[in-house]
Scaffold this active site. Structure first.
Site, mmCIF file in Angstrom:
data_model
loop_
_atom_site.group_PDB
_atom_site.id
_atom_site.type_symbol
_atom_site.label_atom_id
_atom_site.label_comp_id
_atom_site.label_asym_id
_atom_site.label_seq_id
_atom_site.Cartn_x
_atom_site.Cartn_y
_atom_site.Cartn_z
ATOM 1 N N GLU A 286 0.880 -1.178 0.000
ATOM 2 C CA GLU A 286 0.000 0.000 0.000
ATOM 3 C C GLU A 286 0.905 1.211 0.000
ATOM 4 O O GLU A 286 1.694 1.394 0.927
ATOM 5 C CB GLU A 286 -0.927 -0.024 1.216
ATOM 6 C CG GLU A 286 -2.103 0.932 1.091
ATOM 7 C CD GLU A 286 -1.763 2.344 1.502
ATOM 8 O OE1 GLU A 286 -1.596 3.192 0.590
ATOM 9 O OE2 GLU A 286 -1.632 2.607 2.696
ATOM 10 N N CYS A 320 -2.844 8.010 4.348
ATOM 11 C CA CYS A 320 -2.793 7.750 2.911
ATOM 12 C C CYS A 320 -4.126 8.062 2.256
ATOM 13 O O CYS A 320 -4.194 8.277 1.048
ATOM 14 C CB CYS A 320 -2.368 6.311 2.640
ATOM 15 S SG CYS A 320 -3.296 5.094 3.575
#
Length: 514
Positions: A286, A320
């Protein structure tokens, strides 16, 4: 019988009793700060002279912990321990492994306030964010334990006359977990214990900024009775041991959360088959985002402004999933911008021990990076709010709004990972979606609209892994919002999903003739 999964609640800090309880937890944790923490290899605590100093980003004079720094030889020893432990751990039944993980989550639940308080100090997390991080860690462990129970018997396949077939799952081997500093407990615990409950063993290299909270997980695993060597704790300098961990011939998988540059490096290096390696490595990565909230015409501008501000500035934009791009229809642009500025002015910034809405950014490197992007933003657009920085005691950056930007501006293209949001004006919804997709990333996004046709268009064309309607673009909940992104945001290995454990399992088919 295992009870049905439900999400771990946080604390309601409008209740004075909870405030008093958490203040006590903060004081208790503060008394323990500054200690040396060891490597943990095969259950043995190993203290090293060379250490990583973890500091409070809100008060850089305060040392949180001194983490022993692993060498390549320590990593080699950890691989040997993990490989040896795997021989036994893989033979445990799925239910036995899952039940041990439920014991782990029960211990964390009892220590939730302590775990959260550590993150207030070590990561500069606001109270609600820190408690949410601890609770999400519990959620991941509980969810994955039940997922493993569901997978225990495999899946049905067809039989035919004279032939009985079985399709089931088996563990892979030893892997490496490299978690981030921004969710130093939830993501760290989830990406470590998902492969473990699936029957694998792990080398855990915590983020350099947050090793203390990761060590607390090691204490909890020991208390819960996890066999030695199943999880080995190897904090260290990524320049010294990072490539070694990824390249190692015994690394069957790497779970990574962090920057695009590091993630792509891991992906590239993992593709190389090393001497003595007789399998292909798996990478679960990720790598961040450049997340946008699209605001349509004829909407509730108060809701739009609140969605933008909370998504952009929660935990100082260090998610994020944080909103770093506000793409607003021309008819409501000025109103949404004005209301966003007003809301931002009301936010409190300071040491999160004092329960401020925003705290510091994590370290000097990030501080300097964000400060530089603010200067770029001033050149590309108009500074509407914030822009101030102060590193005299901690790493503080004011929540910053920059308007008048274009889609190709650096502020709109590059991940900043701080409290900076750029506004761009668009003529219609088609242009809004075009701008939203005009980035290398595809993690989260949100659309504020009352037009169902526009929402359907966004569902089909807004190229992100997690898309939300009429709300912000952060705060995915385990079990409800499996999380992961497209394009350069990573491998879309949806955490908190029914499929996540499959990344750490192999499928085997056995056919028996009668």
């Amino acid at each position: 019988m295992v009870v049905e999964f439900k999400n771990e609640p946080g604390y309601d800090f409008s209740v004075q009793e909870n405030v008093d309880m958490f203040k006590k937890a903060l004081k208790d944790v503060e008394k323990e700060l500054g200690q040396d923490i060891p490597l943990v290899i095969n259950g043995e605590k190993i203290f090293k002279d060379d250490k990583i100093k973890s500091i409070n980003p809100a008060d850089t004079s305060q040392v949180i912990a001194n983490a022993s720094k692993a060498t390549k030889q320590d990593v080699e020893d950890a691989f040997k321990a993990a490989d040896e432990a795997y021989k036994s751990w893989k033979t445990w039944s799925a239910n036995d492994r899952a039940e041990l993980m439920l014991r782990v989550s029960a211990i964390i639940r009892r220590r939730k306030a302590e775990i959260a308080a550590i993150m207030v100090y070590e990561a500069g997390k606001p109270w609600d964010e820190a408690v949410g991080d601890a609770a999400e860690g519990i959620d991941f462990i509980e969810y994955y334990a039940r997922s493993m129970m569901d997978l225990a018997q495999g899946k049905p396949v067809l039989d035919r006359e004279g032939e009985h077939n079985k399709y089931f799952y088996k563990s892979i081997g030893t892997g490496v977990t490299i978690p981030p500093w921004n969710f130093p407990f939830a993501i760290m615990a989830g990406t470590t214990l998902a492969p473990v409950v699936a029957g694998n063993t792990v080398l855990l290299k915590p983020a350099e900024d947050t090793p203390y909270i990761a060590y607390k997980l090691m204490e909890i695993l020991e208390e819960a009775g996890l066999p030695k060597g199943v999880v080995n704790f190897v904090p260290g300098d990524p320049k010294e041991i990072g490539d070694y961990l990824v390249d190692h011939k015994d690394t069957h998988f790497v779970t990574f959360t962090g920057s695009r540059a590091t993630g792509t490096r891991i992906y590239e290096r993992s593709a190389v088959v090393q001497e003595g390696q007789n399998f292909l490595k798996r990478v679960i990565a990720e790598m961040g985002g450049k997340d946008a909230i699209v605001v349509d015409e004829n909407i509730d501008t108060d809701m739009a402004a609140e969605a933008i501000v909370t998504s952009a500035f929660g935990f100082s934009g260090q998610k994020c999933s944080a909103c770093s791009r506000a793409i607003v229809h021309k008819d409501v642009y000025d109103e949404v911008l004005e209301k966003s500025i007003k809301l931002t002015k009301e936010l409190t910034l300071g040491n999160t021990v004092d329960n401020t809405y925003m705290g510091p950014v994590i370290n000097k490197k990030q501080f300097d990076k964000i400060k530089n992007y603010i200067e770029i933003g001033k050149e590309e657009g108009k500074l509407e709010q914030g822009g101030g920085t102060d590193d005299s005691k901690g790493y503080f950056v004011e929540p910053t709004i920059i308007s008048g930007l274009k889609s190709k501006d650096r502020i709109m293209q590059e991940e900043i990972f701080g409290p900076v949001v750029g506004f761009v004006k668009v003529n219609d919804f088609d242009e809004a979606i075009e701008v939203a997709n005009d980035t290398d990333y595809g993690l989260t996004g949100a659309v504020i609209t009352n037009n169902r046709e526009h929402w359907i268009k966004a569902v089909n064309e807004f190229d992100v892994g997690n898309l939300y309607l009429n709300r912000g673009c952060t705060s995915a909940v385990v079990g409800y919002h499996p999380f992961g992104g497209f394009k350069m945001s990573g491998t879309d290995a949806k955490t908190g999903s029914p499929d996540y454990l499959l990344h750490f399992l192999e499928q085997k088919v056995v056919s028996e003739m009668f």
